[in-house]
Design a protein around this motif. Structure first.
Motif, mmCIF file in Angstrom:
data_model
loop_
_atom_site.group_PDB
_atom_site.id
_atom_site.type_symbol
_atom_site.label_atom_id
_atom_site.label_comp_id
_atom_site.label_asym_id
_atom_site.label_seq_id
_atom_site.Cartn_x
_atom_site.Cartn_y
_atom_site.Cartn_z
ATOM 1 N N LEU A 19 0.841 -1.193 0.000
ATOM 2 C CA LEU A 19 0.000 0.000 0.000
ATOM 3 C C LEU A 19 0.878 1.245 0.000
ATOM 4 N N ARG A 20 0.415 2.255 -0.712
ATOM 5 C CA ARG A 20 1.126 3.529 -0.763
ATOM 6 C C ARG A 20 0.152 4.654 -0.446
ATOM 7 N N ASP A 21 0.687 5.822 -0.144
ATOM 8 C CA ASP A 21 -0.165 6.985 0.108
ATOM 9 C C ASP A 21 -0.979 7.308 -1.140
ATOM 10 N N SER A 22 -2.267 7.550 -0.932
ATOM 11 C CA SER A 22 -3.121 7.905 -2.065
ATOM 12 C C SER A 22 -3.203 9.408 -2.262
ATOM 13 N N GLY A 23 -2.836 10.176 -1.229
ATOM 14 C CA GLY A 23 -2.907 11.625 -1.321
ATOM 15 C C GLY A 23 -4.301 12.167 -1.065
ATOM 16 N N SER A 24 -5.268 11.260 -0.962
ATOM 17 C CA SER A 24 -6.643 11.663 -0.683
ATOM 18 C C SER A 24 -7.364 10.453 -0.099
ATOM 19 N N ASN A 25 -8.652 10.580 0.119
ATOM 20 C CA ASN A 25 -9.409 9.450 0.635
ATOM 21 C C ASN A 25 -9.484 8.360 -0.424
ATOM 22 N N SER A 26 -8.985 7.161 -0.086
ATOM 23 C CA SER A 26 -8.881 6.089 -1.060
ATOM 24 C C SER A 26 -10.249 5.499 -1.378
ATOM 25 N N ALA A 27 -10.299 4.756 -2.470
ATOM 26 C CA ALA A 27 -11.553 4.148 -2.899
ATOM 27 C C ALA A 27 -12.035 3.105 -1.892
ATOM 28 N N ASP A 28 -11.109 2.397 -1.260
ATOM 29 C CA ASP A 28 -11.468 1.371 -0.276
ATOM 30 C C ASP A 28 -11.256 1.944 1.125
ATOM 31 N N TRP A 29 -12.347 2.172 1.860
ATOM 32 C CA TRP A 29 -12.240 2.831 3.156
ATOM 33 C C TRP A 29 -11.484 1.989 4.188
ATOM 34 N N ARG A 30 -11.292 0.686 3.917
ATOM 35 C CA ARG A 30 -10.545 -0.156 4.864
ATOM 36 C C ARG A 30 -9.051 0.179 4.857
ATOM 37 N N TRP A 31 -8.602 0.967 3.850
ATOM 38 C CA TRP A 31 -7.212 1.423 3.782
ATOM 39 C C TRP A 31 -7.233 2.944 3.781
ATOM 40 N N PRO A 32 -7.460 3.576 4.916
ATOM 41 C CA PRO A 32 -7.619 5.032 4.949
ATOM 42 C C PRO A 32 -6.441 5.771 4.331
ATOM 43 N N ARG A 33 -6.739 6.582 3.303
ATOM 44 C CA ARG A 33 -5.752 7.402 2.591
ATOM 45 C C ARG A 33 -4.626 6.571 1.986
ATOM 46 N N LEU A 34 -4.907 5.307 1.675
ATOM 47 C CA LEU A 34 -3.927 4.420 1.057
ATOM 48 C C LEU A 34 -4.534 3.749 -0.167
ATOM 49 N N GLU A 35 -3.670 3.253 -1.051
ATOM 50 C CA GLU A 35 -4.119 2.536 -2.235
ATOM 51 C C GLU A 35 -3.074 1.481 -2.592
ATOM 52 N N PRO A 36 -3.460 0.418 -3.327
ATOM 53 C CA PRO A 36 -2.472 -0.587 -3.726
ATOM 54 C C PRO A 36 -1.355 0.030 -4.556
ATOM 55 N N ALA A 37 -0.123 -0.386 -4.257
ATOM 56 C CA ALA A 37 1.034 0.085 -5.020
ATOM 57 C C ALA A 37 1.358 -0.907 -6.126
ATOM 58 N N PRO A 38 1.809 -0.439 -7.286
ATOM 59 C CA PRO A 38 2.229 -1.361 -8.347
ATOM 60 C C PRO A 38 3.373 -2.245 -7.861
ATOM 61 N N ILE A 39 3.401 -3.489 -8.319
ATOM 62 C CA ILE A 39 4.466 -4.412 -7.945
ATOM 63 C C ILE A 39 5.698 -4.103 -8.787
ATOM 64 N N THR A 40 6.832 -3.987 -8.139
ATOM 65 C CA THR A 40 8.074 -3.714 -8.850
ATOM 66 C C THR A 40 8.921 -4.984 -8.924
ATOM 67 N N ALA A 41 10.035 -4.898 -9.611
ATOM 68 C CA ALA A 41 10.950 -6.038 -9.724
ATOM 69 C C ALA A 41 11.912 -6.109 -8.552
ATOM 70 N N GLU A 42 11.813 -5.181 -7.629
ATOM 71 C CA GLU A 42 12.705 -5.157 -6.476
ATOM 72 C C GLU A 42 12.466 -6.362 -5.570
ATOM 73 N N GLU A 43 13.547 -6.880 -5.005
ATOM 74 C CA GLU A 43 13.409 -7.978 -4.044
ATOM 75 C C GLU A 43 12.723 -7.484 -2.779
ATOM 76 N N LEU A 44 13.047 -6.255 -2.382
ATOM 77 C CA LEU A 44 12.455 -5.648 -1.201
ATOM 78 C C LEU A 44 11.918 -4.284 -1.608
ATOM 79 N N GLN A 45 10.598 -4.207 -1.732
ATOM 80 C CA GLN A 45 9.946 -3.004 -2.255
ATOM 81 C C GLN A 45 9.468 -2.114 -1.121
#
Length: 276
Positions: free
Chosen positions: A132-158
């Motif tokens: 989860l990353r900061d959404s900058g505003s109220n996220s679409a899913d209220w169970r993650w307040p002000r957060l949203e899913p982050a894109p998956i990167t190729a990093e071993e530790l993201q």
């Protein structure tokens, strides 16, 4: 191989569906020196399963609460009853591999880090809340307040803002420096609060993208749907009010509670549950 130095805390609440498989795999996992099962007044066969495992494995101790103190406070109980320098907080729906916890510990040890895995369901579908990353505003899913899913990167530790509560690995020193879980939160939103405070303390919060676990989720939602949905909304409202701009909280709280009457009627119609 490193000496076993991981204490695992599992919080249960009518978890009979997956607990036997969870504990069987956990007992076979590398690096585990202590297992603490903290039960929250289960009414099914959960405690019988725990006791059966405790009889044959001296590493396993359990705490049987007469009520449900909340997920965070229950985790705090399990941590307080253990001594190992590394802590793994594991959901009872998780099925881990023998090297899962050691992989997470090694990644957490590479820095002052709070590390999560990459949970998938039985069909192999990734959990959106694993990163989860900061959404900058109220996220679409209220169970993650002000957060949203982050894109998956190729990093071993993201690096992320928050990780899933399926499994969280951190040092005891970091857990104690953060003061453990805030007892004000009953549900998994306490995990988001722990991640937020870890960031504030200068710790790294990251998802180990290569460490995959299977998580059978939704057990509490099926067995205690009304209780859980009520407390999720309370916790989300409390989190926004305490941790975000007050204006954003005032705008978001009506949306959080707007569907509760409909959800309440559906639950009562389906299960005959009593209001909290």
């Amino acid at each position: 191989m490193s000496a076993p130095d991981i204490a695992v805390v599992v919080v249960t609440w009518d978890s009979e569906e997956t607990l036997d498989a969870c504990l069987t795999r956990l007992r076979a996992a590398e690096g585990v020196v202590e297992i603490r099962v903290v039960d929250c007044n289960s009414t099914d066969t959960t405690m019988a399963i725990v006791q059966r495992h405790a009889v044959v494995d001296p590493r396993l101790h359990f705490i049987a609460n007469p009520d449900h103190p909340g997920l965070g406070p229950a985790c705090n109980q399990g941590v307080a009853d253990s001594r190992a320098p590394w802590l793994a907080l594991l959901d009872p729906g998780c099925l881990i591999e023998p090297d899962t916890l050691m992989q997470l510990r090694d990644r957490a040890a590479s820095g002052n880090a709070l590390v999560g895995a990459d949970p998938v369901d039985e069909a192999g579908v990734r959990e959106p809340e694993a990163r989860l990353r900061d959404s900058g505003s109220n996220s679409a899913d209220w169970r993650w307040p002000r957060l949203e899913p982050a894109p998956i990167t190729a990093e071993e530790l993201q690096d992320v803002t928050a990780i899933s509560g399926a499994v969280m690995m951190l040092s005891r020193a970091l857990f104690e420096a953060l003061g453990g879980f805030n007892p004000a939160y009953f549900t998994g939103i306490g995990n988001l609060d722990l991640c937020r405070r870890a960031h504030s303390a200068g710790a790294r919060v990251a998802c180990a993208n290569a460490v995959r676990i299977t998580r059978i989720s939704g057990m509490a939602a099926r067995t205690h749907p009304l209780h859980l949905t009520w407390h999720q909304r309370l916790d989300a409202s409390r989190y926004l009010w305490r941790c975000g701009p007050r204006t954003a909280a005032l705008l978001a709280c009506p949306r959080i509670w707007a569907r509760f009457p409909l959800d309440l009627l559906r639950v009562l119609a389906r299960t005959g549950a009593q209001a909290p």
